[in-house]
Design an enzyme around this catalytic site. Structure first.
Site, short mmCIF file in Angstrom:
data_model
loop_
_atom_site.label_atom_id
_atom_site.label_comp_id
_atom_site.label_asym_id
_atom_site.label_seq_id
_atom_site.Cartn_x
_atom_site.Cartn_y
_atom_site.Cartn_z
N ASN A 11 0.86 -1.12 0.10
CA ASN A 11 0.23 -0.07 -0.08
C ASN A 11 0.69 1.18 0.08
O ASN A 11 1.50 1.48 1.05
CB ASN A 11 -0.94 0.04 1.37
CG ASN A 11 -1.88 1.21 1.33
OD1 ASN A 11 -1.89 2.02 0.43
ND2 ASN A 11 -2.32 1.61 2.36
N TRP A 12 0.90 1.77 -1.26
CA TRP A 12 1.86 2.86 -1.27
C TRP A 12 1.32 4.30 -0.95
O TRP A 12 2.12 5.30 -0.82
CB TRP A 12 2.26 3.10 -2.77
CG TRP A 12 3.41 2.00 -3.33
CD1 TRP A 12 3.94 1.34 -2.38
CD2 TRP A 12 4.05 1.88 -4.57
NE1 TRP A 12 5.01 0.25 -3.03
CE2 TRP A 12 4.86 0.66 -4.48
CE3 TRP A 12 3.54 2.54 -5.61
CZ2 TRP A 12 5.30 0.29 -5.70
CZ3 TRP A 12 4.20 1.95 -6.69
CH2 TRP A 12 5.14 0.93 -6.77
N LYS A 13 0.27 4.33 -0.43
CA LYS A 13 -0.60 5.54 0.02
C LYS A 13 -0.23 6.57 -1.10
O LYS A 13 0.01 6.40 -2.27
CB LYS A 13 -0.12 5.94 1.32
CG LYS A 13 -0.32 4.40 2.32
CD LYS A 13 -0.15 4.95 3.78
CE LYS A 13 -0.26 3.56 4.35
NZ LYS A 13 -0.09 3.54 5.90
N HIS A 96 -9.77 1.66 4.13
CA HIS A 96 -8.35 1.83 5.10
C HIS A 96 -8.51 2.74 5.99
O HIS A 96 -9.48 3.95 5.80
CB HIS A 96 -7.39 2.40 3.71
CG HIS A 96 -6.08 2.32 4.60
ND1 HIS A 96 -5.63 3.36 5.52
CD2 HIS A 96 -4.94 1.49 4.71
CE1 HIS A 96 -4.49 3.03 6.02
NE2 HIS A 96 -3.93 1.85 5.43
N GLU A 98 -7.10 5.33 7.11
CA GLU A 98 -6.97 6.69 6.79
C GLU A 98 -7.98 7.42 6.07
O GLU A 98 -8.24 8.53 6.24
CB GLU A 98 -5.40 6.72 5.92
CG GLU A 98 -4.26 6.71 6.98
CD GLU A 98 -3.12 6.05 6.34
OE1 GLU A 98 -3.09 6.17 4.98
OE2 GLU A 98 -2.06 5.46 6.87
N GLU A 168 -6.13 -4.54 10.30
CA GLU A 168 -5.14 -3.31 10.41
C GLU A 168 -5.55 -2.74 12.06
O GLU A 168 -6.19 -1.51 11.56
CB GLU A 168 -5.31 -2.29 9.43
CG GLU A 168 -4.78 -3.06 7.93
CD GLU A 168 -3.90 -2.07 7.34
OE1 GLU A 168 -2.84 -2.47 6.57
OE2 GLU A 168 -4.26 -1.06 6.98
N GLY A 174 1.98 2.85 10.90
CA GLY A 174 2.70 3.87 10.47
C GLY A 174 3.30 4.23 11.75
O GLY A 174 3.81 5.36 12.11
N SER A 212 2.77 -1.63 10.48
CA SER A 212 4.25 -1.78 10.94
C SER A 212 4.76 -3.04 10.54
O SER A 212 5.63 -3.40 11.30
CB SER A 212 4.62 -1.26 12.19
OG SER A 212 4.05 0.14 12.14
N GLY A 233 2.47 -1.02 4.42
CA GLY A 233 2.68 0.52 4.02
C GLY A 233 4.30 1.05 3.90
O GLY A 233 4.88 0.61 2.82
N GLY A 234 4.58 1.63 4.88
CA GLY A 234 5.98 2.17 4.74
C GLY A 234 7.07 1.25 4.21
O GLY A 234 7.94 1.38 3.49
P1 PGA Z 1 2.32 0.70 7.48
O1 PGA Z 1 0.96 0.93 6.92
O2 PGA Z 1 2.97 -0.67 7.15
O3 PGA Z 1 3.23 1.74 7.43
O4 PGA Z 1 2.09 0.88 9.03
C1 PGA Z 1 0.08 -0.13 6.98
C2 PGA Z 1 -1.10 0.27 6.07
O5 PGA Z 1 -1.56 1.41 6.26
O6 PGA Z 1 -1.56 -0.46 5.42
#
Ligand code: PGA
Length: 250
Positions: A11-13, A96, A98, A168, A174, A212, A233-234
């Site tokens: 997930n590159w956001k 998601h 966010e 999640e 994050g 994470s 994500g990250g």
């Molecule tokens: P993260 O993000 O790995 O940076 O915690 C995960 C996500 O939001 O899908």
């Protein structure tokens, strides 16, 4: 028990331009050439076509990070499921945290988005998860149950089998704080039980952990019996780290 192919999704956001996305795919493909896992990249809308083209003929599938539930209409700034399908997108991340928190995505909208994605032939990757306050108050299962019941209310059993759920926990996204393998397993087993109650062939449903995930914790998390992969994500922004997580899934 049926075999469930592990799914590892990046997930590159709001990261990576089209050029950066192209570079990433070129760097990733040789690193994952031998994998049997289901590898999914979720770039920005603008980079979807580029990632589809670059990964053609390889194991990588492509997902959008959001879509609108209507087929078309006066919805400025939105993208429909059919538009995604037309450019070769296979899946779509829905709900998601966010989007729920920053863009007012509601469970009621998700109850329409999930069937709309399925109707267009897209695989929904539905995100659910509790806040830290809810966990501390012992409400984790109540939150997950409410989200699943509402978001999947209009999906029939055949459709449910095609939904991927990503657990999640919001406090782990994050933040560098990962759910322990035991916490992830417990929540995901609960999600599987809930899917069964909703009518899914739950032993076949794939349920991912996200929050994470890194090369250093991926093996332990994905070794849990109900954890069928990861939404990353990250750590998905670096092809070496992401390839290591794909490998960690076995
Ligand atoms: P993260 O993000 O790995 O940076 O915690 C995960 C996500 O939001 O899908």
């Amino acid at each position: 028990m049926p075999e469930r192919t592990p799914c590892i999704a990046a997930n590159w956001k709001m990261h990576k331009t089209v050029a950066e996305a192209a570079q990433f795919v070129d760097a990733l493909l040789p690193r994952i050439a031998a994998t049997q896992n289901d590898v999914v990249i979720c770039p920005s809308f603008l980079a979807l076509s580029e990632v589809v083209e670059r990964s053609r003929g390889n194991a990588v599938r492509v997902a959008a990070q959001n879509m609108h539930e209507e087929v078309s209409g006066a919805f400025t700034g939105e993208v429909s499921a059919a538009m995604l399908g037309e450019v070769g997108v296979d899946a779509v991340v829905l709900g998601h945290s966010e989007r729920r928190r920053l863009f007012c995505e509601t469970d009621e909208a998700l109850a329409r988005k999930v069937p709309a994605a399925l109707a267009a032939g897209l695989e929904p990757i539905l995100c659910v998860g509790e806040t830290e306050e809810a966990r501390d108050a012992g409400q984790t299962e109540a939150v997950l149950e409410r989200q699943l019941q509402t978001d999947l209310a209009a999906v029939d059993p055949a459709g449910l089998a095609r939904v991927v759920v990503a657990y999640e926990p919001i406090w782990a996204i994050g933040t560098g704080r990962t759910a322990s393998p035991g916490q992830a397993q417990k929540a995901i087993a609960f999600i599987r039980d809930t899917l069964r109650i909703l009518g899914a062939e739950a032993d076949r449903a794939r349920i991912l952990y996200g929050g994470s995930v890194k090369p250093g914790n991926a093996v332990e998390l994905m070794a849990q019996p109900d954890v069928d992969g990861a939404l990353v994500g990250g750590a998905s922004l670096d092809p070496g780290d992401f390839a290591a997580i794909v490998e960690a899934a076995g």
